[in-house]
Motif scaffolding. Structure first.
Motif, PDB file in Angstrom:
ATOM      1  N   ASP A  36       0.827  -1.207   0.000  1.00 21.04           N
ATOM      2  CA  ASP A  36       0.000   0.000   0.000  1.00 21.04           C
ATOM      3  C   ASP A  36       0.864   1.261   0.000  1.00 21.04           C
ATOM      4  O   ASP A  36       0.547   2.253  -0.676  1.00 21.04           O
ATOM      5  CB  ASP A  36      -0.918  -0.010   1.219  1.00 21.04           C
ATOM      6  CG  ASP A  36      -1.820   1.209   1.276  1.00 21.04           C
ATOM      7  OD1 ASP A  36      -2.630   1.396   0.359  1.00 21.04           O
ATOM      8  OD2 ASP A  36      -1.700   1.975   2.248  1.00 21.04           O
ATOM      9  N   ARG A  37       1.952   1.235   0.734  1.00 21.09           N
ATOM     10  CA  ARG A  37       2.814   2.422   0.846  1.00 21.09           C
ATOM     11  C   ARG A  37       3.393   2.804  -0.506  1.00 21.09           C
ATOM     12  O   ARG A  37       3.437   3.991  -0.867  1.00 21.09           O
ATOM     13  CB  ARG A  37       3.939   2.155   1.849  1.00 21.09           C
ATOM     14  CG  ARG A  37       4.865   3.334   2.074  1.00 21.09           C
ATOM     15  CD  ARG A  37       5.928   3.002   3.118  1.00 21.09           C
ATOM     16  NE  ARG A  37       6.716   1.846   2.739  1.00 21.09           N
ATOM     17  CZ  ARG A  37       7.727   1.891   1.859  1.00 21.09           C
ATOM     18  NH1 ARG A  37       8.038   3.022   1.252  1.00 21.09           N
ATOM     19  NH2 ARG A  37       8.409   0.795   1.573  1.00 21.09           N
ATOM     20  N   ILE A  38       3.849   1.825  -1.285  1.00 24.61           N
ATOM     21  CA  ILE A  38       4.432   2.111  -2.599  1.00 24.61           C
ATOM     22  C   ILE A  38       3.386   2.712  -3.531  1.00 24.61           C
ATOM     23  O   ILE A  38       3.631   3.700  -4.228  1.00 24.61           O
ATOM     24  CB  ILE A  38       5.036   0.833  -3.216  1.00 24.61           C
ATOM     25  CG1 ILE A  38       6.262   0.400  -2.408  1.00 24.61           C
ATOM     26  CG2 ILE A  38       5.415   1.064  -4.674  1.00 24.61           C
ATOM     27  CD1 ILE A  38       6.834  -0.928  -2.840  1.00 24.61           C
ATOM     28  N   TYR A  39       2.210   2.117  -3.534  1.00 21.78           N
ATOM     29  CA  TYR A  39       1.141   2.648  -4.381  1.00 21.78           C
ATOM     30  C   TYR A  39       0.786   4.087  -3.980  1.00 21.78           C
ATOM     31  O   TYR A  39       0.670   4.980  -4.823  1.00 21.78           O
ATOM     32  CB  TYR A  39      -0.101   1.769  -4.269  1.00 21.78           C
ATOM     33  CG  TYR A  39      -0.205   0.696  -5.332  1.00 21.78           C
ATOM     34  CD1 TYR A  39       0.045   0.978  -6.671  1.00 21.78           C
ATOM     35  CD2 TYR A  39      -0.590  -0.604  -4.997  1.00 21.78           C
ATOM     36  CE1 TYR A  39      -0.075  -0.004  -7.645  1.00 21.78           C
ATOM     37  CE2 TYR A  39      -0.711  -1.591  -5.971  1.00 21.78           C
ATOM     38  CZ  TYR A  39      -0.452  -1.286  -7.286  1.00 21.78           C
ATOM     39  OH  TYR A  39      -0.569  -2.245  -8.262  1.00 21.78           O
ATOM     40  N   THR A  40       0.586   4.308  -2.689  1.00 21.14           N
ATOM     41  CA  THR A  40       0.186   5.629  -2.211  1.00 21.14           C
ATOM     42  C   THR A  40       1.248   6.672  -2.529  1.00 21.14           C
ATOM     43  O   THR A  40       0.928   7.805  -2.947  1.00 21.14           O
ATOM     44  CB  THR A  40      -0.077   5.584  -0.699  1.00 21.14           C
ATOM     45  OG1 THR A  40      -1.094   4.611  -0.424  1.00 21.14           O
ATOM     46  CG2 THR A  40      -0.534   6.950  -0.194  1.00 21.14           C
ATOM     47  N   LYS A  41       2.503   6.313  -2.349  1.00 19.80           N
ATOM     48  CA  LYS A  41       3.606   7.231  -2.640  1.00 19.80           C
ATOM     49  C   LYS A  41       3.603   7.655  -4.104  1.00 19.80           C
ATOM     50  O   LYS A  41       4.055   8.757  -4.458  1.00 19.80           O
ATOM     51  CB  LYS A  41       4.938   6.564  -2.288  1.00 19.80           C
ATOM     52  CG  LYS A  41       6.157   7.453  -2.466  1.00 19.80           C
ATOM     53  CD  LYS A  41       7.421   6.707  -2.071  1.00 19.80           C
ATOM     54  CE  LYS A  41       8.658   7.575  -2.276  1.00 19.80           C
ATOM     55  NZ  LYS A  41       9.908   6.856  -1.891  1.00 19.80           N
ATOM     56  N   ASN A  42       3.084   6.805  -4.977  1.00 15.40           N
ATOM     57  CA  ASN A  42       3.066   7.093  -6.404  1.00 15.40           C
ATOM     58  C   ASN A  42       1.710   7.599  -6.891  1.00 15.40           C
ATOM     59  O   ASN A  42       1.424   7.557  -8.093  1.00 15.40           O
ATOM     60  CB  ASN A  42       3.474   5.838  -7.187  1.00 15.40           C
ATOM     61  CG  ASN A  42       4.961   5.569  -7.122  1.00 15.40           C
ATOM     62  OD1 ASN A  42       5.731   6.121  -7.913  1.00 15.40           O
ATOM     63  ND2 ASN A  42       5.369   4.738  -6.172  1.00 15.40           N
ATOM     64  N   GLY A  43       0.890   8.071  -5.959  1.00 10.92           N
ATOM     65  CA  GLY A  43      -0.348   8.739  -6.339  1.00 10.92           C
ATOM     66  C   GLY A  43      -1.550   7.851  -6.564  1.00 10.92           C
ATOM     67  O   GLY A  43      -2.594   8.325  -7.024  1.00 10.92           O
ATOM     68  N   ALA A  44      -1.431   6.570  -6.263  1.00 12.57           N
ATOM     69  CA  ALA A  44      -2.563   5.657  -6.439  1.00 12.57           C
ATOM     70  C   ALA A  44      -3.526   5.779  -5.254  1.00 12.57           C
ATOM     71  O   ALA A  44      -3.150   6.243  -4.175  1.00 12.57           O
ATOM     72  CB  ALA A  44      -2.075   4.228  -6.581  1.00 12.57           C
ATOM     73  N   SER A  45      -4.749   5.341  -5.457  1.00 12.66           N
ATOM     74  CA  SER A  45      -5.750   5.433  -4.396  1.00 12.66           C
ATOM     75  C   SER A  45      -6.779   4.322  -4.542  1.00 12.66           C
ATOM     76  O   SER A  45      -6.940   3.732  -5.614  1.00 12.66           O
ATOM     77  CB  SER A  45      -6.458   6.789  -4.443  1.00 12.66           C
ATOM     78  OG  SER A  45      -7.156   6.942  -5.673  1.00 12.66           O
ATOM     79  N   GLY A  46      -7.465   4.065  -3.424  1.00 14.12           N
ATOM     80  CA  GLY A  46      -8.584   3.132  -3.457  1.00 14.12           C
ATOM     81  C   GLY A  46      -8.197   1.675  -3.583  1.00 14.12           C
ATOM     82  O   GLY A  46      -8.997   0.870  -4.065  1.00 14.12           O
ATOM     83  N   MET A  47      -6.996   1.293  -3.137  1.00 13.90           N
ATOM     84  CA  MET A  47      -6.606  -0.116  -3.231  1.00 13.90           C
ATOM     85  C   MET A  47      -7.497  -0.960  -2.333  1.00 13.90           C
ATOM     86  O   MET A  47      -7.642  -0.684  -1.150  1.00 13.90           O
ATOM     87  CB  MET A  47      -5.147  -0.295  -2.827  1.00 13.90           C
ATOM     88  CG  MET A  47      -4.659  -1.727  -2.986  1.00 13.90           C
ATOM     89  SD  MET A  47      -2.932  -1.966  -2.502  1.00 13.90           S
ATOM     90  CE  MET A  47      -3.066  -1.876  -0.727  1.00 13.90           C
ATOM     91  N   ASN A  48      -8.091  -1.995  -2.885  1.00 12.74           N
ATOM     92  CA  ASN A  48      -8.970  -2.838  -2.093  1.00 12.74           C
ATOM     93  C   ASN A  48      -9.269  -4.130  -2.832  1.00 12.74           C
ATOM     94  O   ASN A  48      -8.754  -4.367  -3.939  1.00 12.74           O
ATOM     95  CB  ASN A  48     -10.269  -2.101  -1.759  1.00 12.74           C
ATOM     96  CG  ASN A  48     -10.687  -2.338  -0.327  1.00 12.74           C
ATOM     97  OD1 ASN A  48     -10.712  -3.468   0.136  1.00 12.74           O
ATOM     98  ND2 ASN A  48     -11.005  -1.267   0.377  1.00 12.74           N
ATOM     99  N   ALA A  49     -10.109  -4.950  -2.217  1.00 15.46           N
ATOM    100  CA  ALA A  49     -10.492  -6.225  -2.806  1.00 15.46           C
ATOM    101  C   ALA A  49     -11.821  -6.657  -2.215  1.00 15.46           C
ATOM    102  O   ALA A  49     -12.252  -6.137  -1.183  1.00 15.46           O
ATOM    103  CB  ALA A  49      -9.418  -7.278  -2.526  1.00 15.46           C
ATOM    104  N   PHE A  50     -12.496  -7.602  -2.867  1.00 16.60           N
ATOM    105  CA  PHE A  50     -13.705  -8.172  -2.286  1.00 16.60           C
ATOM    106  C   PHE A  50     -13.874  -9.608  -2.759  1.00 16.60           C
ATOM    107  O   PHE A  50     -13.359 -10.021  -3.798  1.00 16.60           O
ATOM    108  CB  PHE A  50     -14.949  -7.338  -2.611  1.00 16.60           C
ATOM    109  CG  PHE A  50     -15.290  -7.239  -4.084  1.00 16.60           C
ATOM    110  CD1 PHE A  50     -16.109  -8.171  -4.697  1.00 16.60           C
ATOM    111  CD2 PHE A  50     -14.827  -6.174  -4.848  1.00 16.60           C
ATOM    112  CE1 PHE A  50     -16.450  -8.064  -6.046  1.00 16.60           C
ATOM    113  CE2 PHE A  50     -15.156  -6.048  -6.193  1.00 16.60           C
ATOM    114  CZ  PHE A  50     -15.971  -6.996  -6.791  1.00 16.60           C
ATOM    115  N   THR A  51     -14.571 -10.367  -1.935  1.00 18.90           N
ATOM    116  CA  THR A  51     -14.840 -11.773  -2.210  1.00 18.90           C
ATOM    117  C   THR A  51     -16.338 -12.004  -2.178  1.00 18.90           C
ATOM    118  O   THR A  51     -17.025 -11.496  -1.284  1.00 18.90           O
ATOM    119  CB  THR A  51     -14.180 -12.675  -1.159  1.00 18.90           C
ATOM    120  OG1 THR A  51     -12.806 -12.336  -1.028  1.00 18.90           O
ATOM    121  CG2 THR A  51     -14.297 -14.147  -1.544  1.00 18.90           C
ATOM    122  N   THR A  52     -16.855 -12.781  -3.111  1.00 17.20           N
ATOM    123  CA  THR A  52     -18.259 -13.170  -3.103  1.00 17.20           C
ATOM    124  C   THR A  52     -18.322 -14.682  -3.269  1.00 17.20           C
ATOM    125  O   THR A  52     -17.310 -15.385  -3.266  1.00 17.20           O
ATOM    126  CB  THR A  52     -19.051 -12.502  -4.240  1.00 17.20           C
ATOM    127  OG1 THR A  52     -18.733 -13.139  -5.488  1.00 17.20           O
ATOM    128  CG2 THR A  52     -18.744 -11.013  -4.337  1.00 17.20           C
TER     129      THR A  52
END
Length: 520
Positions: free
Chosen positions: A164-180
């Motif tokens: 998450d830290r690497i993504y956030t540092k590079n301007g990414a947002s909303g990292m998540n996942a879901f299971t059904t």
């Protein structure tokens, strides 16, 4: 990750349901390019040049329906484990980290042998709960001390949340996942100039994942289950009703898994599960937004293309619902407001009757729908809220279907009265064709909502992933035409065919004596 399976289902249900388009939205087709890499991984590209970012994700065609008794909840566990890092991310000393995992597994093998003895003692009635400290064997306690020491050593090496830290540092947002029941999806939004970073990060965790803190995370999932099921007023009742309704299918167990299974899933089982269901030939990556098509294809081949194809094809789900010939009744008490639910077995994704059933549900729903007008609005109302759905997102739909009515009972009324009132509305739909103007109004409302859900990258991404996992992403474009073609006769026919007593299960939950009404 802040969103889990049930939470996400509640918040984006309308986004990811089968598209209910019509009228002015019918011309708004999603134009996706489809590519298949040599290793079998599919890539869907939706180019939207006016967007400043890219919503990117990938979906594994695996959910709780692919599990079995003994490992229920393992799909949801992977939603957690896939954020634990890789051989290059997540540890200060990757070599020692892997050595620790190997040592932990040797200890766990011995601990499982002791757990088998503890279960045998429980069956003989010598202990009442194998999870209690006093039920543990002396040898298990010794092994536990050694295991805890390894856990501490590994935690000292961890780089927490590095993904998450690497993504956030590079301007990414909303990292998540879901299971059904039917799929597991991972997603994020990245700046368009960071697309290569996404390809590298996602391919790295698919090619070389390291399931660090496996048993600790398994305990986190176990606690999540406790909070969502055991500690809620109707959690166990809801789970029991689901189990009874889906009794002959793999939909019978919950997405989060049974408590005893979650507590005993092994890393070896997880490794086998990953090799089968997270192989590229069972995955589809999706990009929606501003990107160069040629560059995206090059990056996909360079990064995702390096992941080996799975050695075996994922087994097909072959267990189908048993057709019953009775009205199943389920009654319970809880410290909550009384509720009534009626459910009927129907049809799965893309069945020719699914479209009329979806329209039927919308005729009943909303403040202008029949349920609100007959059950909530009148002076002699029986419910404070009421709704209906057909194969809503997060519920079974790929291999089997259901139509559900649910309501909260108004003070002074009973669940049985609410159920009877709902059945009256269903009977009316069977006997009287829906007026043309009412049917068209519902179609227009559906179309307007669906049109809005095509206005930005993220909802398009989610819809593509869900439809693709269910079996056909093109449903986004073909489904609307089928829904627009639904007639009043179609609605009447499916009501007469599926919403019948012999195909029905009813759950009536009353307030437990002594408990106070819940505040709205």
């Amino acid at each position: 990750m802040t969103i889990r399976s049930h939470v996400l289902v509640a918040t984006v249900a309308t986004v990811a349901a089968v598209l209910l388009l019509g009228g002015p939205a019918a011309a708004q087709e999603v134009k996706a390019e489809e590519h298949v890499l040599p290793n079998g991984m599919k890539l869907l590209l939706v180019h939207r040049p006016d967007e400043p970012s890219v919503s990117a994700g990938w979906v594994a065609k695996v959910g709780s329906v692919n599990e079995r008794v003994g490992i229920t909840g393992i799909s949801h566990l992977f939603e957690h484990m896939m954020f634990k890092g890789t051989t290059t991310l997540g540890s200060k000393d990757p070599k020692r980290d892997l050595e620790i995992i190997g040592e932990q597994e040797k200890l766990r093998d011995e601990m499982r042998a002791e757990e088998s003895k503890m279960r045998a003692a429980w069956r003989r009635g010598e202990v009442d709960d194998i999870t209690k400290p006093e039920s543990k064997t002396p040898r298990y306690k010794e092994l536990e001390v050694k295991f805890d020491a390894l856990v501490k050593e590994q935690r000292d090496l961890l780089v927490k949340n590095e993904f998450d830290r690497i993504y956030t540092k590079n301007g990414a947002s909303g990292m998540n996942a879901f299971t059904t029941n039917d799929l597991t999806a991972y997603f994020i939004t990245v700046p368009k100039n960071k697309l290569e970073l996404w390809f590298w990060m996602e391919s790295d965790r698919l090619k070389d994942p390291v399931f660090r803190e496996f048993y600790a995370e398994r305990d986190v999932v176990y606690e999540e289950r406790r909070l969502r099921v055991e500690s809620t007023p109707t959690g166990k009742l809801d789970e029991a009703f689901e189990s009874i309704f889906w009794h002959s299918t793999p939909y019978t167990w919950p997405v989060i898994g049974y408590a005893s299974d979650v507590a005993n899933i092994t890393k070896a089982q997880a490794d086998d599960y990953f090799a089968t269901y997270y192989a590229p030939n069972n995955l589809t990556a999706v990009l929606v937004g501003a990107f160069d098509r040629a560059e995206a294809l090059r990056l996909a081949n360079e990064y995702f293309g390096r992941i080996p194809r799975g050695k075996v094809a994922p087994p097909e789900v072959v267990t189908l619902p048993t057709k019953w010939q009775y009205d199943l009744r389920f009654e319970g008490e809880a410290d909550t407001n009384p509720t009534a639910e009626i459910r009927w077995h129907t049809v799965p994704f893309q069945h020719k009757d699914s479209y009329a059933l979806s329209v039927l549900a919308e005729l009943l729903n909303g403040r202008t729908g029949r349920l609100y007008k007959s059950m909530v609005l009148p002076s002699d109302a029986v419910a404070t809220q009421a709704s209906a759905s057909h194969n809503s997102f997060g519920a079974p739909g790929k291999y089997a279907g259901s139509f559900t009515f649910g309501a909260e009972v108004k003070e002074g009324k009973t669940p049985a009265e609410v159920a009877a009132k709902a059945l009256g509305e269903i009977e009316r739909l069977k006997k009287e064709p829906v007026p043309v103007d009412e049917l068209q109004k519902v179609k227009n409302n559906i179309a307007a909502g669906s049109f809005r859900r095509l206005s930005s990258n993220f909802p398009i991404l989610v819809q593509l992933m869900v439809n693709e996992a269910y079996g056909d992403w093109q449903e986004m474009n073909t489904g609307p035409k089928k829904l627009e073609a639904v007639t009043a006769a179609d609605v009447q026919r499916v009501a007469q065919t599926y919403l019948v007593k012999e195909n029905q299960a009813t759950a009536l939950v009353s307030r437990k004596a002594g408990s106070a009404p819940s505040e709205d």
